[in-house]
Design a protein around this motif. Structure first.
Motif, short mmCIF file in Angstrom:
data_model
loop_
_atom_site.label_atom_id
_atom_site.label_comp_id
_atom_site.label_asym_id
_atom_site.label_seq_id
_atom_site.Cartn_x
_atom_site.Cartn_y
_atom_site.Cartn_z
N ASN A 271 0.85 -1.19 0.00
CA ASN A 271 0.00 0.00 0.00
C ASN A 271 0.88 1.24 0.00
N ALA A 272 1.18 1.74 -1.19
CA ALA A 272 2.12 2.86 -1.31
C ALA A 272 1.46 4.21 -1.57
N VAL A 273 0.12 4.23 -1.64
CA VAL A 273 -0.57 5.52 -1.82
C VAL A 273 -0.46 6.33 -0.53
N GLY A 274 -0.12 7.61 -0.66
CA GLY A 274 -0.04 8.48 0.51
C GLY A 274 0.94 9.60 0.27
N GLY A 275 1.03 10.50 1.24
CA GLY A 275 1.97 11.61 1.13
C GLY A 275 1.40 12.86 1.76
N SER A 276 2.28 13.83 1.95
CA SER A 276 1.91 15.08 2.62
C SER A 276 1.60 16.20 1.65
N THR A 277 2.00 16.06 0.38
CA THR A 277 1.90 17.18 -0.56
C THR A 277 0.60 17.18 -1.35
N VAL A 278 -0.38 16.40 -0.90
CA VAL A 278 -1.68 16.42 -1.56
C VAL A 278 -2.42 17.73 -1.27
N ILE A 279 -1.97 18.48 -0.26
CA ILE A 279 -2.47 19.82 -0.01
C ILE A 279 -1.38 20.82 -0.36
N ASP A 280 -1.77 22.07 -0.59
CA ASP A 280 -0.81 23.09 -1.02
C ASP A 280 0.14 23.52 0.08
N ARG A 281 -0.26 23.31 1.35
CA ARG A 281 0.56 23.75 2.48
C ARG A 281 0.90 22.55 3.36
N PRO A 282 1.79 21.68 2.90
CA PRO A 282 2.07 20.45 3.65
C PRO A 282 2.73 20.68 5.01
N THR A 283 3.29 21.87 5.23
CA THR A 283 3.94 22.14 6.52
C THR A 283 3.07 23.01 7.42
N GLN B 110 -3.12 26.70 11.42
CA GLN B 110 -3.28 27.13 10.03
C GLN B 110 -4.16 26.19 9.21
N LEU B 111 -4.21 24.93 9.57
CA LEU B 111 -4.95 23.94 8.79
C LEU B 111 -6.45 24.25 8.75
N THR B 112 -7.04 24.07 7.59
CA THR B 112 -8.49 24.11 7.49
C THR B 112 -9.04 22.69 7.66
N LEU B 113 -10.32 22.59 7.95
CA LEU B 113 -10.94 21.27 8.08
C LEU B 113 -10.84 20.51 6.76
N ALA B 114 -11.00 21.22 5.64
CA ALA B 114 -10.92 20.56 4.33
C ALA B 114 -9.53 19.98 4.11
N GLU B 115 -8.48 20.71 4.49
CA GLU B 115 -7.12 20.21 4.34
C GLU B 115 -6.89 19.00 5.24
N TRP B 116 -7.37 19.09 6.48
CA TRP B 116 -7.26 17.96 7.41
C TRP B 116 -7.91 16.71 6.83
N GLN B 117 -9.13 16.86 6.36
CA GLN B 117 -9.87 15.72 5.83
C GLN B 117 -9.21 15.14 4.59
N LYS B 118 -8.67 16.01 3.75
CA LYS B 118 -8.02 15.53 2.53
C LYS B 118 -6.78 14.71 2.84
N LEU B 119 -5.98 15.16 3.80
CA LEU B 119 -4.77 14.42 4.17
C LEU B 119 -5.11 13.10 4.85
N ILE B 120 -6.09 13.12 5.74
CA ILE B 120 -6.49 11.89 6.41
C ILE B 120 -6.99 10.87 5.39
N ALA B 121 -7.88 11.30 4.49
CA ALA B 121 -8.45 10.39 3.50
C ALA B 121 -7.38 9.85 2.56
N PHE B 122 -6.51 10.72 2.06
CA PHE B 122 -5.51 10.29 1.10
C PHE B 122 -4.55 9.27 1.69
N ASN B 123 -4.24 9.42 2.95
CA ASN B 123 -3.23 8.55 3.56
C ASN B 123 -3.80 7.31 4.24
N LEU B 124 -5.09 7.32 4.55
CA LEU B 124 -5.67 6.17 5.23
C LEU B 124 -6.65 5.37 4.36
N ASP B 125 -7.43 6.05 3.54
CA ASP B 125 -8.52 5.35 2.85
C ASP B 125 -8.04 4.30 1.86
N ALA B 126 -7.04 4.64 1.05
CA ALA B 126 -6.56 3.67 0.06
C ALA B 126 -5.97 2.44 0.73
#
Length: 258
Positions: A92-104, A109-125
């Motif tokens: 399972n190699a899908v994942g990463g921090s740069t799926v959002i524009d502000r990975p750091t 600073q994080l928005t809920l949408a950014e939080w959800q996008k990172l969680i989904a991208f790294n856990l769902d697959a």
């Protein structure tokens, strides 16, 4: 030839750590099912991977698929198992921090949408592919699942967000729990936790850092360099091989001693 006659399904296989893993496995005789969501990357990667097979007998099949789509994943696993008769290895190699524009971004600073996008991208697959492959491996009474966590999941990354840390911490916990569930069925579940790795996706971010920032990162790493994709892939291949038949529930930090 650790992977002779083994069928290995690798997600995000057209570049980065996934591709480096596929490169090793096909060179050691595996039939690699290289899954990616980008046709252009697959078109470039598959011929190179086939060349890497050399005289090992390894084979490569490239499949365009979205590992974040449950219906697509279920169909993919069913077709691969039916066509090849087994799925011996899932990476399972899908994942990463740069799926959002502000990975750091900080938590503030994080928005809920950014939080959800990172969680989904790294856990769902990881969940979806694992969920779909479990019945196949249970029927076989064998299988190796290797997940990609991160040192961020241990709270040890200075350059990633809390959302990414939470997601990768989730991978570590998921790996441990799944090992208990699937051990009686002869299925090993492990993970690696990389530090910064200069994949095609990460290298541009690394090169934007100042020389002082790069030097600081290298200085705090005992082996005095940052990782390449092959450094991570070698450990994945160990965990996917018979050499790790009595290893399960483990997350190996591949960090140069960081």
């Amino acid at each position: 030839m650790r992977f002779k006659n083994k069928v290995a399904l690798i997600t995000a296989a057209a570049n980065g750590i996934g591709r480096a893993t596929a490169n090793i496995m096909v060179g050691e005789g595996a039939t690699v099912i290289a899954v990616d969501n980008n046709q252009g990357r697959l078109d470039e990667a598959v011929p190179s991977l086939r060349a890497a097979a050399g005289t090992s007998g390894g084979k490569v099949q490239g499949i365009l698929a979205d590992a974040l789509d449950a219906t697509v994943v279920d169909k993919l696993i069913d077709e691969v198992a039916r066509t090849h008769g087994s799925i011996d290895i899932l990476v399972n190699a899908v994942g990463g921090s740069t799926v959002i524009d502000r990975p750091t971004a900080t938590t503030e600073q994080l928005t809920l949408a950014e939080w959800q996008k990172l969680i989904a991208f790294n856990l769902d697959a990881t969940f979806l592919c694992t969920h779909a492959v479990i019945p196949v491996m249970k029927r076989q009474r064998s299988g190796k699942i290797v997940n990609l966590a991160s040192i961020a999941g241990r709270g040890l990354s200075f350059n990633s967000s809390s959302a990414y840390a939470a997601a990768k911490g989730g991978i570590i916990a998921f790996t441990r729990k799944l090992a208990y569930e699937l051990g009686p069925d002869g299925i090993n579940v492990n993970a690696i936790a990389p530090s910064i790795t200069l994949t095609e996706r990460i290298r541009p971010h690394w090169e934007k850092r100042s020389q002082a920032s790069q030097a600081e990162e290298i200085e705090r790493t005992p082996l005095r360099r940052v990782a390449e994709a092959a450094d991570q892939a070698r450990v994945i291949c160990f965990l996917a091989s018979a050499d790790a038949d009595f290893v399960t529930g483990l997350t190996i930090d591949v960090t140069g001693g960081l």
